[in-house]
Design a protein around this motif. Structure first.
Motif, PDB file in Angstrom:
ATOM      1  N   GLU A 218       0.841  -1.197   0.000  1.00 51.76           N
ATOM      2  CA  GLU A 218       0.000   0.000   0.000  1.00 51.76           C
ATOM      3  C   GLU A 218       0.876   1.246   0.000  1.00 51.76           C
ATOM      4  O   GLU A 218       0.601   2.225  -0.689  1.00 51.76           O
ATOM      5  N   LYS A 219       1.965   1.189   0.782  1.00 47.18           N
ATOM      6  CA  LYS A 219       2.932   2.284   0.814  1.00 47.18           C
ATOM      7  C   LYS A 219       4.263   1.764   1.342  1.00 47.18           C
ATOM      8  O   LYS A 219       4.317   0.751   2.047  1.00 47.18           O
ATOM      9  N   TRP A 220       5.325   2.452   0.977  1.00 42.71           N
ATOM     10  CA  TRP A 220       6.645   2.170   1.522  1.00 42.71           C
ATOM     11  C   TRP A 220       7.421   3.479   1.540  1.00 42.71           C
ATOM     12  O   TRP A 220       6.946   4.492   1.024  1.00 42.71           O
ATOM     13  N   PHE A 221       8.586   3.487   2.163  1.00 41.42           N
ATOM     14  CA  PHE A 221       9.294   4.737   2.400  1.00 41.42           C
ATOM     15  C   PHE A 221      10.761   4.593   1.986  1.00 41.42           C
ATOM     16  O   PHE A 221      11.350   3.519   2.113  1.00 41.42           O
ATOM     17  N   CYS A 222      11.336   5.691   1.505  1.00 40.26           N
ATOM     18  CA  CYS A 222      12.741   5.629   1.091  1.00 40.26           C
ATOM     19  C   CYS A 222      13.411   6.984   1.289  1.00 40.26           C
ATOM     20  O   CYS A 222      12.751   8.027   1.385  1.00 40.26           O
ATOM     21  N   GLY A 223      14.736   6.944   1.353  1.00 41.66           N
ATOM     22  CA  GLY A 223      15.510   8.165   1.498  1.00 41.66           C
ATOM     23  C   GLY A 223      16.987   7.862   1.419  1.00 41.66           C
ATOM     24  O   GLY A 223      17.402   6.697   1.355  1.00 41.66           O
ATOM     25  N   GLU A 224      17.787   8.911   1.422  1.00 42.28           N
ATOM     26  CA  GLU A 224      19.241   8.760   1.381  1.00 42.28           C
ATOM     27  C   GLU A 224      19.810   9.032   2.763  1.00 42.28           C
ATOM     28  O   GLU A 224      19.564  10.085   3.351  1.00 42.28           O
ATOM     29  N   LEU A 225      20.563   8.070   3.283  1.00 41.57           N
ATOM     30  CA  LEU A 225      21.144   8.176   4.615  1.00 41.57           C
ATOM     31  C   LEU A 225      22.632   8.464   4.504  1.00 41.57           C
ATOM     32  O   LEU A 225      23.396   7.662   3.970  1.00 41.57           O
ATOM     33  N   LYS A 226      23.059   9.611   5.015  1.00 41.80           N
ATOM     34  CA  LYS A 226      24.472   9.981   5.007  1.00 41.80           C
ATOM     35  C   LYS A 226      25.217   9.224   6.101  1.00 41.80           C
ATOM     36  O   LYS A 226      24.840   9.278   7.272  1.00 41.80           O
ATOM     37  N   LEU A 227      26.266   8.497   5.707  1.00 41.81           N
ATOM     38  CA  LEU A 227      27.105   7.804   6.681  1.00 41.81           C
ATOM     39  C   LEU A 227      28.295   8.668   7.081  1.00 41.81           C
ATOM     40  O   LEU A 227      28.785   8.585   8.196  1.00 41.81           O
ATOM     41  N   ASN A 228      28.776   9.469   6.143  1.00 36.68           N
ATOM     42  CA  ASN A 228      29.750  10.526   6.414  1.00 36.68           C
ATOM     43  C   ASN A 228      29.667  11.512   5.257  1.00 36.68           C
ATOM     44  O   ASN A 228      28.728  11.441   4.455  1.00 36.68           O
ATOM     45  N   SER A 229      30.624  12.394   5.123  1.00 33.74           N
ATOM     46  CA  SER A 229      30.534  13.436   4.096  1.00 33.74           C
ATOM     47  C   SER A 229      30.599  12.878   2.679  1.00 33.74           C
ATOM     48  O   SER A 229      30.143  13.526   1.729  1.00 33.74           O
ATOM     49  N   SER A 230      31.149  11.669   2.513  1.00 35.15           N
ATOM     50  CA  SER A 230      31.310  11.091   1.176  1.00 35.15           C
ATOM     51  C   SER A 230      30.461   9.858   0.939  1.00 35.15           C
ATOM     52  O   SER A 230      30.117   9.538  -0.200  1.00 35.15           O
ATOM     53  N   LEU A 231      30.118   9.151   1.996  1.00 31.82           N
ATOM     54  CA  LEU A 231      29.494   7.835   1.887  1.00 31.82           C
ATOM     55  C   LEU A 231      28.014   7.907   2.251  1.00 31.82           C
ATOM     56  O   LEU A 231      27.652   8.442   3.299  1.00 31.82           O
ATOM     57  N   SER A 232      27.166   7.378   1.370  1.00 37.90           N
ATOM     58  CA  SER A 232      25.723   7.392   1.622  1.00 37.90           C
ATOM     59  C   SER A 232      25.110   6.048   1.265  1.00 37.90           C
ATOM     60  O   SER A 232      25.655   5.281   0.462  1.00 37.90           O
ATOM     61  N   ALA A 233      23.954   5.788   1.864  1.00 37.85           N
ATOM     62  CA  ALA A 233      23.211   4.562   1.580  1.00 37.85           C
ATOM     63  C   ALA A 233      21.785   4.914   1.196  1.00 37.85           C
ATOM     64  O   ALA A 233      21.195   5.854   1.735  1.00 37.85           O
ATOM     65  N   TYR A 234      21.238   4.155   0.252  1.00 37.50           N
ATOM     66  CA  TYR A 234      19.809   4.239  -0.022  1.00 37.50           C
ATOM     67  C   TYR A 234      19.100   3.394   1.028  1.00 37.50           C
ATOM     68  O   TYR A 234      19.466   2.238   1.257  1.00 37.50           O
TER      69      TYR A 234
END
Length: 318
Positions: A218-234
């Protein structure tokens, strides 16, 4: 209890994808003239072919992608389909030429029922003794190259059994980079969503699409998570159960929410070094998870890449 190896279809089972009955499997065995391995039969009773969660092969101290580019285990189909490697080869090789395509004293290409058509350029088969005089009762597994083979097919890899194949498959590769966390909670998904936003000072986007066919929520959620200034995770937050009543992780149905964490930004070889990436994620997620009932549902197989690891670790010192 047999562990389910499949990625269940998000839209639910159909007559074609639902697990086969014992009678249907026996009928197929009669059709091809061989008995399937016991473990394979149990897997096909759970689901009639499809995508596997673990699609890379860890063999001879090396791990490589095997079932990639949308490759699946073929469904058991009655009639009107290629049954063996010989059926495939006869589409473009004359039978007389095929009969003389090997230096072996024996050649029985009809002893090679197909396990997976792969991407079309390669093929994975049960081998009941295609190049020996007497057929095997328990088949081995053979991986053939087709496109570049001089005689139309070339054996590239051999495993002793279907069981050995399954036991050596791992979650690794370009399409297997996410870390999956399962959460067991009586709270609504909206409450988990709010907790994530508060814990990580993160604004998640609400989605209702099917995630390119992999989702049915029905719904789900997403975003970009910063791990440090260079490294990120979806980051994605979803239910575990699809609206069709199939599951993302059917072996862990009691965990009703799934967090998908995929480190893709700031990493070049993002399928490697999972042990180190896992420790980075654990440090980041520990405050959020400390009061929750959770487990890792799936973690990429660890293959060390020292050059890439140095780049990742450097991002924490820049």
């Amino acid at each position: 209890m047999i562990k389910d190896i499949w990625k269940q279809p998000a839209e639910g089972f159909t007559e074609e994808t639902i697990g086969r009955t014992e009678e249907q499997i026996i009928q197929k065995e009669i059709e091809i003239g061989f008995k399937f391995p016991a473990l394979y039969k149990e897997h096909m009773k759970l689901q009639n072919g499809g995508y596997l969660w673990k699609s890379a092969l860890n063999y001879n101290n090396d791990v490589n992608e095997l079932l990639c580019n949308d490759a699946t285990f073929d469904p058991i189909i009655q009639q009107n389909s290629y049954k063996t490697l010989k059926d495939v080869l006869l589409e473009y090789i004359d039978n007389e030429k095929l009969e003389t395509s090997s230096n072996s004293d024996f050649l029985y290409l009809d002893r090679l029922p197909i396990l997976s058509h792969m991407g079309g350029h390669t093929i994975l088969c049960f081998d009941y003794g295609y190049n020996v005089e007497n057929e095997y009762e328990i088949p081995e597994i053979v991986y053939f190259e087709l496109e570049c083979a001089e005689n139309g097919y070339e054996e590239k890899l051999r495993l002793k059994s279907y069981d050995e194949l399954i036991n050596n498959l791992v979650y690794y590769g370009y399409e297997s980079t996410s870390f999956y966390i399962g959460i067991k909670s009586n709270e609504s998904i909206e409450k988990i969503f709010e907790l994530i936003e508060k814990s990580f000072y993160l604004q998640l986007e609400t989605k209702t699409d099917n995630g390119y066919g992999w989702y049915n929520f029905e719904k789900w959620f997403c975003g970009e998570l910063k791990l440090n200034s260079s490294l990120s995770a979806y980051l994605k937050l979803t239910p575990n159960q699809f609206l069709s009543n199939t599951f993302l992780f059917q072996n862990d149905k009691e965990f009703n929410y799934v967090i998908d964490i995929d480190i893709r930004i700031g990493v070049e070889s993002f399928q490697d070094n999972s042990n180190y990436l896992k420790s980075i994620l654990m440090e980041k997620f520990e405050p959020f998870l400390s009061n929750l009932d959770w487990i890792f549902l799936e973690v990429p197989f660890h293959k060390e890449n020292k050059i890439e690891l140095e780049k990742v670790m450097q991002t924490f010192h820049d």
